[in-house]
Design a protein around this motif. Structure first.
Motif, mmCIF file in Angstrom:
data_model
loop_
_atom_site.group_PDB
_atom_site.id
_atom_site.type_symbol
_atom_site.label_atom_id
_atom_site.label_comp_id
_atom_site.label_asym_id
_atom_site.label_seq_id
_atom_site.Cartn_x
_atom_site.Cartn_y
_atom_site.Cartn_z
ATOM 1 N N ALA A 1 0.809 -1.231 0.000
ATOM 2 C CA ALA A 1 0.000 0.000 0.000
ATOM 3 C C ALA A 1 0.838 1.275 0.000
ATOM 4 O O ALA A 1 0.277 2.358 0.135
ATOM 5 N N SER A 2 2.155 1.170 -0.211
ATOM 6 C CA SER A 2 2.915 2.432 -0.227
ATOM 7 C C SER A 2 2.429 3.376 -1.337
ATOM 8 O O SER A 2 2.341 4.582 -1.105
ATOM 9 N N PRO A 3 2.047 2.863 -2.534
ATOM 10 C CA PRO A 3 1.535 3.809 -3.542
ATOM 11 C C PRO A 3 0.293 4.579 -3.067
ATOM 12 O O PRO A 3 0.054 5.698 -3.532
ATOM 13 N N HIS B 1 10.442 -1.134 11.170
ATOM 14 C CA HIS B 1 10.607 -0.688 9.776
ATOM 15 C C HIS B 1 12.028 -0.193 9.474
ATOM 16 O O HIS B 1 12.456 0.822 9.991
ATOM 17 N N ASP B 2 12.722 -0.939 8.618
ATOM 18 C CA ASP B 2 14.065 -0.551 8.148
ATOM 19 C C ASP B 2 15.046 -0.401 9.309
ATOM 20 O O ASP B 2 15.603 0.677 9.576
ATOM 21 N N TYR C 1 13.186 -6.533 0.890
ATOM 22 C CA TYR C 1 12.730 -5.918 -0.362
ATOM 23 C C TYR C 1 13.895 -5.742 -1.330
ATOM 24 O O TYR C 1 15.053 -5.609 -0.918
ATOM 25 N N ALA D 1 9.311 -8.139 -0.877
ATOM 26 C CA ALA D 1 8.633 -6.955 -1.404
ATOM 27 C C ALA D 1 9.394 -6.404 -2.597
ATOM 28 O O ALA D 1 10.562 -6.721 -2.801
ATOM 29 N N SER D 2 8.718 -5.575 -3.350
ATOM 30 C CA SER D 2 9.281 -4.865 -4.495
ATOM 31 C C SER D 2 9.764 -5.800 -5.609
ATOM 32 O O SER D 2 10.915 -5.714 -6.048
ATOM 33 N N ALA E 1 11.281 -4.114 -8.363
ATOM 34 C CA ALA E 1 12.456 -3.329 -7.969
ATOM 35 C C ALA E 1 12.111 -1.837 -7.846
ATOM 36 O O ALA E 1 12.858 -0.983 -8.285
ATOM 37 N N MET E 2 10.968 -1.595 -7.193
ATOM 38 C CA MET E 2 10.456 -0.232 -6.951
ATOM 39 C C MET E 2 10.364 0.567 -8.253
ATOM 40 O O MET E 2 10.725 1.738 -8.307
ATOM 41 N N SER F 1 6.928 -6.273 -16.411
ATOM 42 C CA SER F 1 6.382 -6.400 -15.049
ATOM 43 C C SER F 1 5.798 -7.799 -14.829
ATOM 44 O O SER F 1 5.917 -8.358 -13.743
ATOM 45 N N LEU G 1 5.016 -9.012 -2.253
ATOM 46 C CA LEU G 1 4.287 -7.754 -2.023
ATOM 47 C C LEU G 1 4.582 -6.790 -3.144
ATOM 48 O O LEU G 1 5.732 -6.356 -3.305
ATOM 49 N N VAL G 2 3.563 -6.443 -3.892
ATOM 50 C CA VAL G 2 3.751 -5.505 -5.007
ATOM 51 C C VAL G 2 2.902 -4.260 -4.756
ATOM 52 O O VAL G 2 1.765 -4.359 -4.310
ATOM 53 N N ASN H 1 -1.573 0.866 -7.421
ATOM 54 C CA ASN H 1 -2.334 2.094 -7.213
ATOM 55 C C ASN H 1 -3.584 2.182 -8.074
ATOM 56 O O ASN H 1 -4.205 3.226 -8.152
ATOM 57 N N GLN I 1 -3.750 -2.321 -12.337
ATOM 58 C CA GLN I 1 -2.494 -2.966 -11.907
ATOM 59 C C GLN I 1 -2.780 -4.211 -11.072
ATOM 60 O O GLN I 1 -2.072 -5.207 -11.162
ATOM 61 N N GLU J 1 -3.626 -6.976 -13.439
ATOM 62 C CA GLU J 1 -2.438 -7.474 -14.157
ATOM 63 C C GLU J 1 -1.593 -8.378 -13.265
ATOM 64 O O GLU J 1 -1.128 -9.428 -13.697
HETATM 65 P P1 NAD Z 1 7.290 -2.521 -6.410
HETATM 66 O O1 NAD Z 1 8.489 -3.209 -6.936
HETATM 67 O O2 NAD Z 1 6.146 -3.333 -5.994
HETATM 68 O O3 NAD Z 1 6.888 -1.426 -7.526
HETATM 69 C C1 NAD Z 1 5.808 -0.580 -7.337
HETATM 70 C C2 NAD Z 1 5.664 0.308 -8.574
HETATM 71 O O4 NAD Z 1 5.300 -0.497 -9.692
HETATM 72 C C3 NAD Z 1 4.546 1.323 -8.400
HETATM 73 O O5 NAD Z 1 4.862 2.483 -9.150
HETATM 74 C C4 NAD Z 1 3.357 0.608 -9.029
HETATM 75 O O6 NAD Z 1 2.360 1.510 -9.426
HETATM 76 C C5 NAD Z 1 4.018 -0.082 -10.199
HETATM 77 N N1 NAD Z 1 3.297 -1.287 -10.665
HETATM 78 C C6 NAD Z 1 2.656 -2.230 -9.937
HETATM 79 N N2 NAD Z 1 2.122 -3.171 -10.721
HETATM 80 C C7 NAD Z 1 2.434 -2.839 -11.996
HETATM 81 C C8 NAD Z 1 2.182 -3.439 -13.258
HETATM 82 N N3 NAD Z 1 1.487 -4.570 -13.350
HETATM 83 N N4 NAD Z 1 2.655 -2.811 -14.353
HETATM 84 C C9 NAD Z 1 3.375 -1.669 -14.268
HETATM 85 N N5 NAD Z 1 3.659 -1.050 -13.094
HETATM 86 C C10 NAD Z 1 3.193 -1.629 -11.964
HETATM 87 O O7 NAD Z 1 7.797 -1.595 -5.202
HETATM 88 P P2 NAD Z 1 7.138 -1.131 -3.819
HETATM 89 O O8 NAD Z 1 5.768 -0.581 -3.991
HETATM 90 O O9 NAD Z 1 8.172 -0.291 -3.170
HETATM 91 O O10 NAD Z 1 7.069 -2.477 -2.969
HETATM 92 C C11 NAD Z 1 5.875 -3.170 -2.736
HETATM 93 C C12 NAD Z 1 5.393 -3.026 -1.318
HETATM 94 O O11 NAD Z 1 6.265 -3.708 -0.423
HETATM 95 C C13 NAD Z 1 5.312 -1.594 -0.781
HETATM 96 O O12 NAD Z 1 4.130 -0.964 -1.187
HETATM 97 C C14 NAD Z 1 5.389 -1.841 0.697
HETATM 98 O O13 NAD Z 1 4.111 -2.258 1.175
HETATM 99 C C15 NAD Z 1 6.367 -3.006 0.794
HETATM 100 N N6 NAD Z 1 7.780 -2.556 0.997
HETATM 101 C C16 NAD Z 1 8.276 -2.529 2.254
HETATM 102 C C17 NAD Z 1 9.576 -2.090 2.480
HETATM 103 C C18 NAD Z 1 10.112 -2.059 3.885
HETATM 104 O O14 NAD Z 1 9.446 -2.500 4.794
HETATM 105 N N7 NAD Z 1 11.293 -1.558 4.111
HETATM 106 C C19 NAD Z 1 10.370 -1.656 1.426
HETATM 107 C C20 NAD Z 1 9.851 -1.714 0.146
HETATM 108 C C21 NAD Z 1 8.563 -2.167 -0.061
#
Ligand code: NAD
Length: 323
Positions: free
Chosen positions: A27-29, A128-129, A186, A213-214, A217-218, A255, A272-273, A276, A280, A283
């Motif tokens: 839910a970060s987005p 967290h972190d 992540y 998570a990620s 790769a964010m 993706s 965890l992806v 927003n 998405q 997909e």
């Molecule tokens: P992510 O790798 O999941 O990428 C997110 C980005 O990709 C956003 O811009 C999203 O809109 C886009 N996206 C998602 N699905 C898509 C698709 N099908 N096609 C194109 N774009 C797409 O990175 P994130 O959001 O940083 O990581 C996921 C989650 O993990 C976070 O929301 C958070 O809840 C958690 N997280 C936690 C930590 C931590 O605890 N330190 C760090 C990073 C992430």
């Protein structure tokens, strides 16, 4: 109405007894950290996620300076389903004002988070972190404070999150077995960096649940690319951009390839992806259901891995140096 994706796989989370959907909702987005997200889009992405079989939602007071927790709370409330039908994790110790892992702050933090989420308890509360704090404080002060919150029924399980993988072994080697239930790593189990894989046998031996998570790769592994603040080197950013362009040229979506890569390892409970929009969500759930039916697109994956091989496992610094 029956879910159109009743087969979105549920996976056990360590020894918790929880079963998480293999695709988790990051839910970060919803805190508008990847660009503005309207309340309408936030609520409809949560609704669509639940409808398609996602039962795991992750947030933090840090994301968007509490905005993500508020939006997720509204989305979950709008579902109108019993509380035990979804699993919520939030975090403590990291805030827009800075880091504070003291017992006093994390104890206050959960009450603030519960109010914003409109919940009586969260399933998982994660430090967290932790690489930005003193790891000895995490072991000796923060985790004992979280255990009291567990006894008080405000949280069910305890987790830790961070980027450098060494923080997990440091803490897990120093706390009594069964104290830390979950780790969230992540950017270490995606096509460009799979170093979490080496730690999985150790985590399994400790009975600790693993969330990665990620997977994108964010934003590096998306057609639109990463946000401005992304900490990767220019070399890593341009290699990922080349891989995304290659996939697009081939009529493939980077993706989807990236989601399927992360989902393939069943020792990871949930991928965890961040999402927003309902689109998405659709997909990413389809990536999982197609993987279950047809397997990975091995050919495209191998080509993407070849493009990314010069930057494989390249990461970036995070946190304060521990002595
Ligand atoms: P992510 O790798 O999941 O990428 C997110 C980005 O990709 C956003 O811009 C999203 O809109 C886009 N996206 C998602 N699905 C898509 C698709 N099908 N096609 C194109 N774009 C797409 O990175 P994130 O959001 O940083 O990581 C996921 C989650 O993990 C976070 O929301 C958070 O809840 C958690 N997280 C936690 C930590 C931590 O605890 N330190 C760090 C990073 C992430």
């Amino acid at each position: 109405m029956a879910s159109p994706h009743p087969n979105l796989e549920l996976r056990p989370l360590g020894n918790t007894g929880l079963k998480l959907s293999c695709v988790g909702f990051g839910a970060s987005p919803l805190g508008s950290v990847f660009g503005p997200v309207s309340e309408h889009d936030a609520i409809s992405s949560v609704r669509e996620a639940f409808r398609l079989g996602i039962n795991f939602f992750d947030t933090s007071p840090y994301y968007g300076g509490t905005l993500s927790e508020k939006m997720l709370g509204k989305g979950l409330k709008a579902l109108g389903v019993p509380r035990n039908e979804y699993i919520v994790s939030t975090k403590c110790g990291r805030y827009v004002e800075g880091f504070d892992f003291s017992a006093e702050r994390v104890t206050r933090s959960i009450d603030e988070s519960l109010a914003r989420l409109q919940l009586d308890y969260v399933d998982i509360l994660q430090c967290h972190d932790i690489e930005f704090g003193s790891l000895d404080q995490i072991v000796n002060e923060t985790i004992p404070a979280l255990q009291k919150l567990k006894e008080a029924g405000k949280i069910r399980f305890i987790g830790i999150t961070g980027l450098p993988l060494g923080v997990f072994t440091y803490v897990l080697d120093r706390v009594p077995p069964g104290t830390v239930d979950v780790i969230l790593s992540y950017c270490h189990y995606s096509i460009n960096d799979s170093t979490l894989g080496d730690l999985l046998p150790y985590l399994k031996s400790k009975g600790v649940g693993v969330i990665t998570a990620s997977p994108l790769a964010m934003g590096l592994l998306t057609e639109n690319g990463p946000p401005e603040w992304h900490p990767a080197s220019l070399e890593l950013k341009s290699a990922c951009q080349a891989a995304a362009a290659f996939c697009k040229e081939k009529g493939k979506n980077i993706s989807k390839i990236a989601m399927q890569y992360s989902l393939s390892n069943k020792d990871v409970s949930s991928v965890l992806v961040g999402m927003n929009s309902a689109r998405q969500v659709e997909e990413n759930v389809s990536a999982a259901t197609e993987l279950a039916t047809f397997g990975k697109d091995q050919e495209t994956l191998a080509e993407v891995e070849a493009i990314l091989s010069p930057v494989k496992n390249q990461t970036w610094p995070s946190g304060i140096q521990q002595s």
